[in-house]
Design an enzyme around this catalytic site. Structure first.
Site, PDB file in Angstrom:
ATOM      1  N   CYS A   1       0.648  -1.153   0.256  1.00  0.00           N
ATOM      2  CA  CYS A   1       0.443   0.059   0.164  1.00  0.00           C
ATOM      3  C   CYS A   1       0.922   1.423   0.015  1.00  0.00           C
ATOM      4  O   CYS A   1       1.810   0.882   0.550  1.00  0.00           O
ATOM      5  CB  CYS A   1      -1.024  -0.225   1.377  1.00  0.00           C
ATOM      6  SG  CYS A   1      -0.591   0.000   3.276  1.00  0.00           S
TER       7      CYS A   1
ATOM      8  N   CYS B   1      -4.796   0.433  -3.046  1.00  0.00           N
ATOM      9  CA  CYS B   1      -4.773   2.041  -3.092  1.00  0.00           C
ATOM     10  C   CYS B   1      -4.222   2.409  -4.261  1.00  0.00           C
ATOM     11  O   CYS B   1      -3.373   4.014  -4.329  1.00  0.00           O
ATOM     12  CB  CYS B   1      -3.534   2.528  -1.991  1.00  0.00           C
ATOM     13  SG  CYS B   1      -2.432   1.198  -1.966  1.00  0.00           S
TER      14      CYS B   1
ATOM     15  N   CYS C   1       2.895  -1.612  -8.860  1.00  0.00           N
ATOM     16  CA  CYS C   1       3.877  -2.318  -9.150  1.00  0.00           C
ATOM     17  C   CYS C   1       4.657  -2.533 -10.700  1.00  0.00           C
ATOM     18  O   CYS C   1       4.174  -2.885 -11.485  1.00  0.00           O
ATOM     19  CB  CYS C   1       3.402  -3.190  -8.453  1.00  0.00           C
ATOM     20  SG  CYS C   1       3.014  -3.223  -6.931  1.00  0.00           S
TER      21      CYS C   1
END
Length: 142
Positions: free
Chosen positions: A16, A90, A94
């Protein structure tokens, strides 16, 4: 919350933005319930200075002490070393590597909330961690 990598156990990374609430609770529950059967990591793209105190309090209520944990920066190496990467709803991005499982758990953000608001988030995370253990074929510890 990292262990020694092993070819016979899955590695799960929780991500997150601040690594101060949801990802810390998820990592703590997975570590608590899986023991050494799963390698657990958590990180954030913009880590906070400390873990959210209401999150620490809510986890203490269920017998899990995360007061010594610190938010960590998300690295490409952490993603590469993980079998499962779970973002916490959120909007984090990545690095994507083939052969990894990517999940996004839509969860309310405990930032700025009191412990009363954190409890239902904590309980939802525990529920999802128990389901994840089933998916991973790992029997939860009592």
């Amino acid at each position: 919350m990292t262990g020694t990598p092993s070819a016979d156990r899955p590695c799960v990374l929780f991500v997150c933005v601040h690594n101060a609430g949801r990802s810390q609770m998820a990592a703590a529950f997975l570590t608590h319930l899986a023991g050494d059967a799963v390698e657990v990591r958590s990180a954030g793209s913009a880590p906070a200075d400390t873990v959210n105190p209401a999150v620490v309090e809510a986890m203490n209520e269920v017998g899990i002490d995360i007061s010594a944990e610190t938010p960590k920066i998300l690295t490409t190496d952490a993603v590469r070393a993980s079998d499962v990467v779970i973002t916490m709803g959120c909007g984090d991005t990545c690095p994507v590597f083939p052969g990894k499982t990517y999940l996004d758990w839509k969860l309310n953000d405990p930032a700025g909330q009191g412990v009363d608001a954190v409890r239902p988030i904590r309980d939802e995370i525990e529920h999802r961690i128990r389901a994840l253990l089933t998916d991973l074929g790992v029997e939860p510890r009592a």
